[in-house]
Design a protein around this motif. Sequence first.
Motif, PDB file in Angstrom:
ATOM      1  N   ARG A  72      34.029  26.176  42.644  1.00 48.55           N
ATOM      2  CA  ARG A  72      33.968  27.631  42.455  1.00 48.55           C
ATOM      3  C   ARG A  72      35.310  28.272  42.818  1.00 48.55           C
ATOM      4  O   ARG A  72      35.774  29.207  42.159  1.00 48.55           O
ATOM      5  CB  ARG A  72      32.855  28.228  43.314  1.00 48.55           C
ATOM      6  CG  ARG A  72      31.453  27.889  42.827  1.00 48.55           C
ATOM      7  CD  ARG A  72      30.391  28.705  43.540  1.00 48.55           C
ATOM      8  NE  ARG A  72      29.065  28.292  43.135  1.00 48.55           N
ATOM      9  CZ  ARG A  72      28.469  28.682  42.018  1.00 48.55           C
ATOM     10  NH1 ARG A  72      29.105  29.504  41.193  1.00 48.55           N
ATOM     11  NH2 ARG A  72      27.254  28.274  41.711  1.00 48.55           N
ATOM     12  N   PHE A  75      37.725  27.601  39.832  1.00 51.52           N
ATOM     13  CA  PHE A  75      37.469  28.443  38.663  1.00 51.52           C
ATOM     14  C   PHE A  75      37.829  29.905  38.928  1.00 51.52           C
ATOM     15  O   PHE A  75      38.244  30.628  38.030  1.00 51.52           O
ATOM     16  CB  PHE A  75      35.996  28.346  38.254  1.00 51.52           C
ATOM     17  CG  PHE A  75      35.671  27.111  37.450  1.00 51.52           C
ATOM     18  CD1 PHE A  75      36.330  26.845  36.269  1.00 51.52           C
ATOM     19  CD2 PHE A  75      34.700  26.219  37.883  1.00 51.52           C
ATOM     20  CE1 PHE A  75      36.041  25.708  35.521  1.00 51.52           C
ATOM     21  CE2 PHE A  75      34.397  25.081  37.148  1.00 51.52           C
ATOM     22  CZ  PHE A  75      35.072  24.819  35.963  1.00 51.52           C
ATOM     23  N   THR A  76      37.698  30.332  40.182  1.00 49.56           N
ATOM     24  CA  THR A  76      37.979  31.728  40.525  1.00 49.56           C
ATOM     25  C   THR A  76      39.471  32.021  40.546  1.00 49.56           C
ATOM     26  O   THR A  76      39.918  33.090  40.089  1.00 49.56           O
ATOM     27  CB  THR A  76      37.369  32.077  41.895  1.00 49.56           C
ATOM     28  OG1 THR A  76      35.954  31.863  41.855  1.00 49.56           O
ATOM     29  CG2 THR A  76      37.652  33.532  42.257  1.00 49.56           C
ATOM     30  N   CYS A  78      42.142  29.821  39.422  1.00 49.70           N
ATOM     31  CA  CYS A  78      43.054  29.052  38.565  1.00 49.70           C
ATOM     32  C   CYS A  78      43.816  29.954  37.599  1.00 49.70           C
ATOM     33  O   CYS A  78      44.885  29.577  37.096  1.00 49.70           O
ATOM     34  CB  CYS A  78      42.300  27.970  37.802  1.00 49.70           C
ATOM     35  SG  CYS A  78      41.130  28.609  36.578  1.00 49.70           S
ATOM     36  N   VAL A  82      38.518  29.175  30.488  1.00 48.08           N
ATOM     37  CA  VAL A  82      37.843  27.873  30.577  1.00 48.08           C
ATOM     38  C   VAL A  82      38.367  26.903  29.525  1.00 48.08           C
ATOM     39  O   VAL A  82      38.471  25.695  29.771  1.00 48.08           O
ATOM     40  CB  VAL A  82      36.316  28.064  30.439  1.00 48.08           C
ATOM     41  CG1 VAL A  82      35.610  26.717  30.398  1.00 48.08           C
ATOM     42  CG2 VAL A  82      35.774  28.903  31.580  1.00 48.08           C
ATOM     43  N   ILE A  85      41.439  24.909  30.722  1.00 51.71           N
ATOM     44  CA  ILE A  85      41.313  24.023  31.882  1.00 51.71           C
ATOM     45  C   ILE A  85      41.113  22.588  31.402  1.00 51.71           C
ATOM     46  O   ILE A  85      40.253  22.318  30.556  1.00 51.71           O
ATOM     47  CB  ILE A  85      40.139  24.459  32.766  1.00 51.71           C
ATOM     48  CG1 ILE A  85      40.399  25.852  33.338  1.00 51.71           C
ATOM     49  CG2 ILE A  85      39.912  23.463  33.902  1.00 51.71           C
ATOM     50  CD1 ILE A  85      39.240  26.427  34.121  1.00 51.71           C
ATOM     51  N   VAL A 206      33.783  20.910  30.817  1.00 58.38           N
ATOM     52  CA  VAL A 206      34.294  21.929  31.729  1.00 58.38           C
ATOM     53  C   VAL A 206      33.349  23.124  31.620  1.00 58.38           C
ATOM     54  O   VAL A 206      33.398  23.882  30.659  1.00 58.38           O
ATOM     55  CB  VAL A 206      35.731  22.343  31.370  1.00 58.38           C
ATOM     56  CG1 VAL A 206      36.216  23.436  32.310  1.00 58.38           C
ATOM     57  CG2 VAL A 206      36.670  21.141  31.428  1.00 58.38           C
ATOM     58  N   SER A 208      31.991  26.357  33.712  1.00 61.30           N
ATOM     59  CA  SER A 208      32.151  27.216  34.883  1.00 61.30           C
ATOM     60  C   SER A 208      30.869  27.922  35.284  1.00 61.30           C
ATOM     61  O   SER A 208      30.829  28.588  36.318  1.00 61.30           O
ATOM     62  CB  SER A 208      33.233  28.263  34.612  1.00 61.30           C
ATOM     63  OG  SER A 208      32.868  29.083  33.519  1.00 61.30           O
ATOM     64  N   LEU A 211      27.779  24.326  37.086  1.00 61.69           N
ATOM     65  CA  LEU A 211      28.762  23.420  37.682  1.00 61.69           C
ATOM     66  C   LEU A 211      28.323  21.952  37.706  1.00 61.69           C
ATOM     67  O   LEU A 211      29.161  21.071  37.515  1.00 61.69           O
ATOM     68  CB  LEU A 211      29.096  23.896  39.102  1.00 61.69           C
ATOM     69  CG  LEU A 211      29.727  25.289  39.215  1.00 61.69           C
ATOM     70  CD1 LEU A 211      30.074  25.604  40.661  1.00 61.69           C
ATOM     71  CD2 LEU A 211      30.957  25.411  38.336  1.00 61.69           C
ATOM     72  N   CYS A 214      29.581  19.482  35.076  1.00 61.39           N
ATOM     73  CA  CYS A 214      30.994  19.078  34.984  1.00 61.39           C
ATOM     74  C   CYS A 214      31.188  17.599  35.309  1.00 61.39           C
ATOM     75  O   CYS A 214      32.188  17.004  34.871  1.00 61.39           O
ATOM     76  CB  CYS A 214      31.845  19.922  35.925  1.00 61.39           C
ATOM     77  SG  CYS A 214      31.968  21.674  35.489  1.00 61.39           S
TER      78      CYS A 214
END
Length: 282
Positions: A72, A75-76, A78, A82, A85, A206, A208, A211, A214
Amino acid sequence: MDCDGSEQNSTPLENLNDELQRSRSPLETVAEEVEGYHPIPVTLQTEWKSFPLLVEDSNRLLLAPSLELALRHFFTYCGKDVTEIRRSDLMIVLIYVIALEVGLIPKGASLPAALRSEKNYIYRSFDKRLVQHFATRLPMGWFQNRDGPYRFELELVHEKALSKNLSCTVAALCSGDLLIVNLIPYYGYRAGFSTVVPVSFHVPSVNSVRLPLCYQYLQVLSVKLKNDLLVPFRNHMYTKFIPTISPSLQGIPAEAMMKVYAHLNRRSTQNVKLAINSLYTT
């Protein structure tokens, strides 16, 4: 009156039994108040297999709390869509959390105040408080180099980390769908440790939002990364630079090993000695 008295005393007794049962929880005794942490109610009917503790306990429905926190956080912060990534990015997040479980943290990072006085422990292996703390402190600078290999430094949590450089560099390079991961100690070991991981096999998507989707087959991958990279490095540091009892086969005192050999047959004894000697000479 006796019946009335027993009814009045029943509730406090039940509460006392409940508190005693909760005090036996192996999770709550080491847990701290951290972001996203919720105490697990412990009863006689608690199914511990439904609460993943380590990365290897994760499944397609539920991730280990530490891995979920780190994911988390990634993803918050980066700063990417999406679609931008890479699956290898999520693999690096995974390696980071597994390294925390072995007792490694980002080089130069400061310990939380609650653990600072405990840095003088002879050794530290898995500490849930430490893992939870650093899970939300994933260094995002590790993901800035889009064209070259991943490269970051970790260090062993130990009192001698202040006077000796008990650190290593992790360099990971994508080759097709394979991630070639090298762990190179700062000193004392020339060759380092290496392993190869199939990315898409363990990171199928991937996602988000959901989770747990993933990752897959994390038990196999976690054991592989620990056996090939992280545990050998930690054992090497304890053997060469911290000559003391440590959480490894090499760290068991000779007197204790003699007791172990007494309960093994000849072939098993030879195999154990061979394993220990190979660790020293690897």
